[in-house]
Write a protein that holds these residues in place. Structure first.
Motif, short mmCIF file in Angstrom:
data_model
loop_
_atom_site.label_atom_id
_atom_site.label_comp_id
_atom_site.label_asym_id
_atom_site.label_seq_id
_atom_site.Cartn_x
_atom_site.Cartn_y
_atom_site.Cartn_z
N HIS A 145 0.78 -1.12 -0.06
CA HIS A 145 -0.11 0.08 0.16
C HIS A 145 0.79 1.27 0.00
N LYS A 146 1.60 1.19 0.89
CA LYS A 146 2.67 2.62 1.11
C LYS A 146 3.92 2.31 0.37
N MET A 147 4.25 1.30 -0.37
CA MET A 147 5.33 1.30 -1.09
C MET A 147 5.67 2.25 -2.27
N PRO A 148 6.86 2.88 -2.26
CA PRO A 148 6.76 3.72 -3.49
C PRO A 148 6.72 3.07 -4.87
N LYS A 149 5.97 3.65 -6.00
CA LYS A 149 5.57 2.85 -6.88
C LYS A 149 6.01 3.73 -8.21
N GLY A 150 6.56 4.93 -7.85
CA GLY A 150 6.96 5.52 -9.37
C GLY A 150 5.94 6.06 -9.71
N ALA A 151 5.57 5.61 -11.45
CA ALA A 151 4.45 6.28 -12.12
C ALA A 151 3.48 5.33 -12.45
N ASP A 152 2.19 5.71 -12.75
CA ASP A 152 1.47 5.07 -13.54
C ASP A 152 1.16 5.72 -15.05
N LEU A 153 2.03 4.98 -15.74
CA LEU A 153 1.93 5.40 -17.27
C LEU A 153 0.81 5.19 -18.22
N HIS A 154 -0.22 4.37 -17.55
CA HIS A 154 -1.31 4.12 -18.60
C HIS A 154 -2.60 4.29 -17.64
N ASN A 155 -3.10 5.23 -17.61
CA ASN A 155 -4.22 5.59 -16.82
C ASN A 155 -5.43 6.37 -17.71
N HIS A 156 -6.64 5.92 -17.54
CA HIS A 156 -7.56 6.72 -18.43
C HIS A 156 -8.54 7.39 -17.22
N PRO A 157 -8.20 8.53 -16.97
CA PRO A 157 -8.93 9.00 -15.81
C PRO A 157 -10.60 8.89 -15.94
N SER A 158 -11.15 8.87 -17.09
CA SER A 158 -12.36 8.56 -17.12
C SER A 158 -13.04 7.31 -16.92
N GLY A 159 -11.79 6.28 -16.97
CA GLY A 159 -12.11 5.00 -16.54
C GLY A 159 -11.84 4.68 -14.92
N ALA A 160 -11.04 5.64 -14.73
CA ALA A 160 -10.65 5.59 -13.25
C ALA A 160 -11.41 6.01 -12.10
N VAL A 161 -12.22 7.00 -12.37
CA VAL A 161 -13.35 7.48 -11.32
C VAL A 161 -13.98 6.37 -10.43
N GLU A 162 -14.06 6.44 -9.24
CA GLU A 162 -14.68 5.46 -8.44
C GLU A 162 -16.11 5.79 -8.95
N ILE A 163 -16.57 4.27 -8.91
CA ILE A 163 -18.13 4.21 -9.41
C ILE A 163 -18.92 5.32 -8.22
N GLU A 164 -18.42 5.00 -6.95
CA GLU A 164 -19.19 6.04 -5.95
C GLU A 164 -19.30 7.50 -6.37
N THR A 165 -18.38 7.87 -7.09
CA THR A 165 -18.11 9.36 -7.19
C THR A 165 -18.89 9.77 -8.32
N LEU A 166 -19.20 8.61 -9.48
CA LEU A 166 -20.12 8.67 -10.43
C LEU A 166 -21.62 8.48 -10.05
N ILE A 167 -21.89 7.76 -8.86
CA ILE A 167 -23.23 7.75 -8.35
C ILE A 167 -23.65 9.11 -7.68
N ASP A 168 -22.46 9.41 -6.80
CA ASP A 168 -23.00 10.99 -6.08
C ASP A 168 -23.03 11.87 -7.24
N THR A 169 -22.33 11.92 -8.29
CA THR A 169 -22.44 13.07 -9.64
C THR A 169 -23.78 12.72 -10.26
N ALA A 170 -24.41 11.60 -10.18
CA ALA A 170 -25.74 11.18 -10.67
C ALA A 170 -26.77 11.93 -10.03
N ILE A 171 -26.47 11.70 -8.61
CA ILE A 171 -27.30 12.25 -7.66
C ILE A 171 -27.48 13.79 -7.78
N GLU A 172 -26.36 14.38 -7.66
CA GLU A 172 -26.35 15.68 -7.71
C GLU A 172 -26.92 16.58 -8.95
N LYS A 173 -26.60 15.62 -10.14
CA LYS A 173 -27.51 16.16 -11.33
C LYS A 173 -28.84 15.66 -11.57
N ASP A 174 -29.21 14.98 -10.60
CA ASP A 174 -30.69 14.40 -10.51
C ASP A 174 -30.94 13.42 -11.75
#
Ligand SMILES: [Zn+2]
Length: 501
Positions: free
Chosen positions: A60-89
């Motif tokens: 967990h806390k081991m240094p990992k350098g870089a994440d070189l292949h990361n799509h932020p739109s697929g990296a968002v926590e699903i709970e954050t998407l649900i919260d946003t859906a609630i905000e947008k009704d």
């Protein structure tokens, strides 16, 4: 058995003054960071590897350098998407299993998502890979459709970046190359570079503010960010072009778009845009039938830039994210080699189908010689292509041939994973030792698009350059920070593991 050099007290100041102790490399195995590694921690890691709880707590806390292949739109926590859906009704359409603003189908409301946990659970299953065994559609379809399903609930770019940074800092990741078109080429072709630079400066201020406001547990951890611009392979072409599809018209259209992103990348290089990638499933009709045209378009455009500009034009291309279940045999015979020779890729995303290359050993030799890294995304490959376990994944195929390998997340939100879990998977699937995981972490910085000279000689992380001042090279500085972070981590772990004596 590996030997460890005596660990001295290395500080940034000491390194800056270029007082390096060169490791005794006579017994060092390639792919293993032994210089400065604590033998006590490395020995404990072998025990930790036998138990998931011990392993994750360690990593967990081991240094990992870089994440070189990361799509932020697929990296968002699903709970954050649900919260946003609630905000947008928004409503959750139960037939389409997608967020919508209106529908004639049965649906869940934002109130349902707030207060009925089983409904929320159902939504999470639809938007992630976590309960795939219960799904009717295969992992490949479920994964790619998730983007359409949660699209309307996507939070702002700012919110996505903040969430990504907080997660990275907490898991001791110090550099991210995010595949996200934070700037786009305008439809009318008139580029306002002043406005685009302002946008990138704003995002960097946001990065600094987010890091400054980290809570006590993570305060002081730095995360650098570069952006990789994305270009769809063509599934998003205009409807008119789809109706009467013509390859020469497609090539002209695609080539212009390639030129546009290349122009953006070159002109905004110093503001954080460091490369380009292509999106869309590689087994889609257009990816399969127009692959040669796509490579030609990249090659022609790439050649039109000066040598100096090409240095600012890095391509990290998804290539070989295929198996025989998803692709005809013929399409896999030169996918990766052509992506390198004509697509000018500096890194390869996934690289799973390499085994079907006609000249596979030539390909491995070429990647090793040119330092073309393969970005390995284990959970993603498991979920989308069904490549599960060390016996099936081609990691060792690359690793044992000493092709540079980096461990990445791809789409950690949909995969319900993170870089810690990807390292855990790598350690157990391929029976890697701690010194090898360290090598992977150092690889991620070595093969990043950070500018400047490497701190290490010929990509060997047991041999540091004695004449280089890291302050003059962002890459060397990041490598030195990683070196120091490992020293601190191991020193803490030597104390922590006494708990298990
Ligand atoms: Zn990807």
């Amino acid at each position: 058995m590996a030997r460890y050099s005596k660990r001295g007290k290395l500080t940034v100041a000491a390194l800056l003054s270029a007082v390096f102790i060169l490791a005794d490399i006579s017994s060092v195995r390639a792919g293993s960071v032994t210089d400065g590694t604590s033998g006590i921690v490395a020995a404990y890691f072998e025990k930790a590897k036998t138990n998931e709880a011990l392993l994750i707590a360690f990593l967990h806390k081991m240094p990992k350098g870089a994440d070189l292949h990361n799509h932020p739109s697929g990296a968002v926590e699903i709970e954050t998407l649900i919260d946003t859906a609630i905000e947008k009704d928004l409503l959750f359409d139960l037939k389409e299993r997608a967020f919508v603003s209106d529908t004639a189908n049965p649906f869940y409301t934002s109130m349902d998502l707030r207060f009925d946990f089983w409904k929320k659970d159902e939504v999470m299953d639809a938007l992630s890979m976590r309960n795939m065994e219960k799904e009717k559609e295969n992992g490949h379809t479920h994964f790619f459709r998730a983007f359409e399903r949660f699209g309307p609930a996507m939070p702002s770019v700012e919110k996505i970046i903040e969430e990504t940074l907080r997660r990275a800092a907490s898991q001791r990741i110090s550099h991210m190359e995010l595949m996200l078109s934070v700037v786009e080429f305008p439809e009318d072709g008139t580029v306002d570079y002043g406005a685009l630079k302002k946008r990138l400066l704003h995002l960097d201020e946001l990065r600094e503010r987010t890091l400054a406001n980290l809570d006590e547990r993570d305060k002081g951890w730095n995360v650098d960010v570069s952006y990789i611009l994305t270009l769809n392979r063509g599934e998003d072409i205009p409807v008119e072009m789809r109706k009467a599809f013509d390859t020469s018209a497609y090539k002209k259209y695609f080539s212009q778009r390639v030129k546009n992103v290349m122009d953006l990348s070159v002109n905004l290089h110093d503001y954080g845009i460091k490369g380009i990638t292509l999106l869309a499933p590689e087994d889609s009709w257009i990816s399969r039938t127009c692959f040669d045209l796509q490579m030609e378009a990249i090659d022609e455009n790439w050649r039109s830039f000066s040598e100096e500009d090409r240095d600012k034009l890095k391509l990290t291309l998804h290539s070989g994210e295929l198996t025989i279940e998803f692709s005809p045999y013929d399409a896999m015979r030169n996918r990766i080699s052509k992506t390198i020779s004509e697509g000018h890729a500096s890194r390869i995303g996934h690289g799973v189908d390499a085994i079907w290359e006609d000249d596979v050993y030539g390909l491995l030799g070429n990647m090793r010689e040119k330092g073309i890294a393969v970005e390995i995304c284990l959970s993603s490959g498991e979920g989308i292509l069904g490549i599960s376990g060390g016996a099936r994944h081609p990691f060792r195929f690359y690793w044992d041939a000493r092709v540079p390998v980096v461990i990445c997340t791809d789409d950690e939100g949909i995969s319900r994973s993170n870089l810690t879990l990807e390292y855990a998977k790598a350690a157990t699937w391929f029976d890697l030792r701690y010194e090898e995981l360290k090598w992977l972490a150092f690889n991620s910085v070595e093969y990043s698009f950070l500018p400047g000279e490497s701190l290490f000689v010929d990509g060997d992380f047991n041999r540091r350059k004695t004449s280089l001042s890291p302050a003059k090279s962002p890459k060397a500085l990041k490598q030195m920070e990683l070196w120091e972070a490992f020293l601190k981590f191991e020193s803490r772990m030597e104390r922590n593991i006494k708990l298990f004596d």
